[in-house]
Write a protein that holds these residues in place. Structure first.
Motif, mmCIF file in Angstrom:
data_model
loop_
_atom_site.group_PDB
_atom_site.id
_atom_site.type_symbol
_atom_site.label_atom_id
_atom_site.label_comp_id
_atom_site.label_asym_id
_atom_site.label_seq_id
_atom_site.Cartn_x
_atom_site.Cartn_y
_atom_site.Cartn_z
ATOM 1 N N LYS A 1 46.070 15.748 -23.894
ATOM 2 C CA LYS A 1 46.040 16.000 -22.445
ATOM 3 C C LYS A 1 44.703 16.642 -22.103
ATOM 4 C CE LYS A 1 48.468 18.395 -18.686
ATOM 5 N NZ LYS A 1 48.809 17.202 -17.887
ATOM 6 N N LEU A 2 44.005 16.043 -21.139
ATOM 7 C CA LEU A 2 42.737 16.579 -20.667
ATOM 8 C C LEU A 2 43.016 17.611 -19.583
ATOM 9 C CD1 LEU A 2 39.674 16.001 -21.141
ATOM 10 C CD2 LEU A 2 39.771 14.546 -19.103
ATOM 11 N N ALA A 3 42.478 18.826 -19.746
ATOM 12 C CA ALA A 3 42.729 19.883 -18.765
ATOM 13 C C ALA A 3 41.631 20.933 -18.841
ATOM 14 C CB ALA A 3 44.091 20.537 -19.013
ATOM 15 N N GLN A 4 41.446 21.654 -17.739
ATOM 16 C CA GLN A 4 40.505 22.769 -17.715
ATOM 17 C C GLN A 4 41.202 24.015 -18.259
ATOM 18 O OE1 GLN A 4 37.211 22.681 -16.965
ATOM 19 N NE2 GLN A 4 37.540 20.464 -16.855
ATOM 20 N N LEU A 5 40.580 24.646 -19.238
ATOM 21 C CA LEU A 5 41.216 25.786 -19.898
ATOM 22 C C LEU A 5 40.527 27.110 -19.586
ATOM 23 C CD1 LEU A 5 41.853 24.167 -23.409
ATOM 24 C CD2 LEU A 5 43.435 24.355 -21.483
ATOM 25 N N ASN A 6 39.681 27.117 -18.565
ATOM 26 C CA ASN A 6 38.937 28.338 -18.253
ATOM 27 C C ASN A 6 39.452 29.054 -17.006
ATOM 28 O OD1 ASN A 6 38.127 26.439 -16.416
ATOM 29 N ND2 ASN A 6 35.929 26.686 -16.750
ATOM 30 N N GLU A 7 40.692 28.744 -16.599
ATOM 31 C CA GLU A 7 41.302 29.434 -15.467
ATOM 32 C C GLU A 7 42.800 29.574 -15.702
ATOM 33 O OE1 GLU A 7 41.882 25.475 -12.658
ATOM 34 O OE2 GLU A 7 40.267 26.903 -12.189
ATOM 35 N N VAL A 8 43.369 30.664 -15.180
ATOM 36 C CA VAL A 8 44.784 30.972 -15.403
ATOM 37 C C VAL A 8 45.684 29.858 -14.876
ATOM 38 C CG1 VAL A 8 46.662 32.553 -14.833
ATOM 39 C CG2 VAL A 8 44.438 33.464 -15.431
ATOM 40 N N GLU A 9 45.352 29.322 -13.704
ATOM 41 C CA GLU A 9 46.215 28.301 -13.092
ATOM 42 C C GLU A 9 46.332 27.067 -13.984
ATOM 43 O OE1 GLU A 9 43.741 29.855 -11.621
ATOM 44 O OE2 GLU A 9 44.739 31.059 -10.074
ATOM 45 N N GLY A 10 45.195 26.591 -14.497
ATOM 46 C CA GLY A 10 45.218 25.412 -15.360
ATOM 47 C C GLY A 10 45.975 25.660 -16.643
ATOM 48 N N LEU A 11 45.749 26.825 -17.240
ATOM 49 C CA LEU A 11 46.465 27.179 -18.466
ATOM 50 C C LEU A 11 47.963 27.297 -18.215
ATOM 51 C CD1 LEU A 11 43.980 29.866 -19.835
ATOM 52 C CD2 LEU A 11 44.625 27.782 -21.052
ATOM 53 N N THR A 12 48.318 27.898 -17.080
ATOM 54 C CA THR A 12 49.738 28.071 -16.745
ATOM 55 C C THR A 12 50.430 26.721 -16.571
ATOM 56 O OG1 THR A 12 49.236 30.159 -15.617
ATOM 57 C CG2 THR A 12 51.371 29.153 -15.154
ATOM 58 N N ASP A 13 49.786 25.812 -15.869
ATOM 59 C CA ASP A 13 50.368 24.482 -15.653
ATOM 60 C C ASP A 13 50.637 23.773 -16.979
ATOM 61 O OD1 ASP A 13 50.305 24.825 -12.946
ATOM 62 O OD2 ASP A 13 48.427 23.720 -12.636
ATOM 63 N N VAL A 14 49.696 23.893 -17.903
ATOM 64 C CA VAL A 14 49.846 23.243 -19.210
ATOM 65 C C VAL A 14 50.993 23.870 -19.997
ATOM 66 C CG1 VAL A 14 48.769 22.962 -21.472
ATOM 67 C CG2 VAL A 14 47.473 22.425 -19.411
ATOM 68 N N MET A 15 51.082 25.198 -19.969
ATOM 69 C CA MET A 15 52.090 25.893 -20.777
ATOM 70 C C MET A 15 53.497 25.773 -20.202
ATOM 71 S SD MET A 15 50.339 29.234 -22.539
ATOM 72 C CE MET A 15 48.878 29.642 -21.627
ATOM 73 N N ARG A 16 53.599 25.458 -18.915
ATOM 74 C CA ARG A 16 54.933 25.244 -18.336
ATOM 75 C C ARG A 16 55.629 24.055 -18.980
ATOM 76 N NH1 ARG A 16 52.750 26.520 -12.915
ATOM 77 N NH2 ARG A 16 53.493 28.606 -12.339
ATOM 78 N N GLU A 17 54.848 23.177 -19.593
ATOM 79 C CA GLU A 17 55.389 21.981 -20.229
ATOM 80 C C GLU A 17 55.858 22.231 -21.663
ATOM 81 O OE1 GLU A 17 52.841 18.537 -19.790
ATOM 82 O OE2 GLU A 17 51.737 19.511 -18.163
ATOM 83 N N ALA A 18 55.724 23.498 -22.138
ATOM 84 C CA ALA A 18 56.007 23.763 -23.557
ATOM 85 C C ALA A 18 56.906 24.973 -23.754
ATOM 86 C CB ALA A 18 54.689 23.973 -24.302
ATOM 87 N N ASP A 19 57.454 25.060 -24.954
ATOM 88 C CA ASP A 19 58.227 26.244 -25.361
ATOM 89 C C ASP A 19 57.328 27.259 -26.052
ATOM 90 O OD1 ASP A 19 61.010 25.155 -24.786
ATOM 91 O OD2 ASP A 19 60.271 23.631 -26.190
ATOM 92 N N ILE A 20 56.366 26.741 -26.818
ATOM 93 C CA ILE A 20 55.461 27.582 -27.609
ATOM 94 C C ILE A 20 54.043 27.059 -27.436
ATOM 95 C CG2 ILE A 20 54.855 28.395 -29.941
ATOM 96 C CD1 ILE A 20 57.811 27.676 -30.713
ATOM 97 N N ALA A 21 53.089 27.983 -27.267
ATOM 98 C CA ALA A 21 51.679 27.606 -27.208
ATOM 99 C C ALA A 21 50.936 28.287 -28.353
ATOM 100 C CB ALA A 21 51.067 28.011 -25.877
#
Length: 381
Positions: free
Chosen positions: A53-73
């Motif tokens: 998955k391509l995503a921006q990882l330098n902001e809280v919002e982008g990281l949060t959106d990605v982690m909502r899809e998972a149980d563990i990061a």
């Protein structure tokens, strides 16, 4: 369980490949800001569980959106993004295993928020911080009176070259902090601070390493978590002889200063120039490396003086074609994440590895590392 791996550099790649092997993990989402990194990671994993998955990882919002899809990061990110990942994990209500141990005080302040979100945040879950933390806690646990615990660790080139006898196997950013950041330690229940490059001493490891030197470096969470269990505790980082002395000269002359200067209308810091000059020299040559580790715990047990020593000399893994630093950094995080997925860890809050891997968990952790090719010897005197 669904696992997301944040960052697919050298260590992130290995984490993706290894966690995908867990029977408790149904899907692994590899996330990065560069498509070429994702393509390489998915291809290398060669596992139907792994998606990119391509995503921006330098902001809280982008990281949060990605982690909502998972149980563990599992965060395999630069130091500058680590705290953002912790904040995002709590917002997303996703457990997080973070390889970075910096900013522990700020992360620990989020302990209550993590508990409210019913998630576990494990900062500094690599080799140092990580494995050495668990060994330090074990040393304190074995002693009735713990006088001193010294954590010694370092990544070394298998074929060192002059003039610095060192080679970077991942980000130079984190390495530069060793030369410029004050080092936290603990004595008599209090947090103390050493200037950068303090406590230079000669040290020797078994062949093929030999003569080295070490200086005191930041012990991350350990001074905070073990200060009331050990009278004196600190960490040292190992390099081949001559390295720290030469870097000390550069520091004295101002080449590592971070304050910007105006040079002919261009604002730039001496450290930026030094980094640009050093990086190509520190990344050339063979990728073969060695990771050394020694943790010494001294005190009293059953009324007698006792010393417990753990030691590791880990070499580049030719069979699997992975660097020692990648292996010793990635596998502790993989073990902890796998245990989370299997329900073997039910803790919540912000807990560094020295608070998590204790008692019987310590023995199981050592066995898991050994199964993955990381062998640590133990000696009692």
């Amino acid at each position: 369980m669904r696992v997301v791996v944040l960052g697919t550099g050298m260590i992130g790649n290995l984490v993706v490949c290894e966690i995908a092997k867990s029977e408790a993990v149904a899907e692994v989402l590899a996330v990065d800001g560069l498509q070429k990194n994702l393509d390489q990671c998915v291809s290398q994993a060669n596992n139907a569980k792994v998606k990119g998955k391509l995503a921006q990882l330098n902001e809280v919002e982008g990281l949060t959106d990605v982690m909502r899809e998972a149980d563990i990061a599992i965060a395999c990110l630069p130091h500058s993004l680590s705290f953002l990942a912790v904040q995002a994990a709590i917002s997303a209500k996703c457990h997080l295993v973070d390889l970075v141990g910096s900013q522990y005080v700020e992360k620990e302040r989020l302990n209550g928020a993590a508990q409210d979100s019913n998630v576990l945040i494990v900062p500094g879950c690599g080799v140092a911080p990580g494995i050495v933390n668990a060994l330090a806690a074990r040393g304190a646990e074995l002693l009735d009176e713990a006088d001193e615990v010294t954590m010694i660790c370092g990544g070394l080139p298998r074929h060192p070259k002059p003039p610095l006898w060192y080679q970077v196997v991942f980000r130079l950013e984190s390495v530069m902090k060793l030369y410029t950041r004050p080092a936290l330690a603990a004595e008599n229940g209090k947090i103390i601070e050493f200037p950068p490059l303090s406590g230079l001493e000669d040290i020797h490891f078994p062949e093929p390493v030999g003569a080295c030197e070490a200086v005191i470096t930041d012990a991350h969470s350990v001074p905070h978590t073990l200060k009331n269990k050990v009278k004196k505790i600190y960490e040292k980082t190992v390099r081949y002889k001559g390295h720290w002395t030469k870097m000390g000269v550069l520091a004295e002359l101002g080449f590592l200063d971070e304050k910007t200067l105006n040079i002919d209308g261009i604002m730039i810091s001496p450290q930026q120039v030094t980094t640009a000059l050093l990086e190509p020299k520190l990344k050339s040559g063979s990728i073969e490396d060695t990771t050394v580790l020694r943790v010494i715990a001294k005190g009293k047990r059953d009324g007698e003086t006792a010393t417990f020593t753990w030691e590791m000399v880990d070499l580049y893994d030719r069979e699997r074609n992975i660097t020692s630093m990648a292996k010793t950094t990635a596998f502790p995080a993989v073990v902890v994440a796998d245990w989370m997925a299997r329900g073997k860890i039910a803790d919540q809050g912000v807990l560094p590895i020295e608070q998590l891997i204790t008692g019987e968990k310590f023995h199981a952790f050592m066995k898991e590392l050994k199964k993955r090719g990381i062998t640590i010897s133990f000696n009692k005197n």
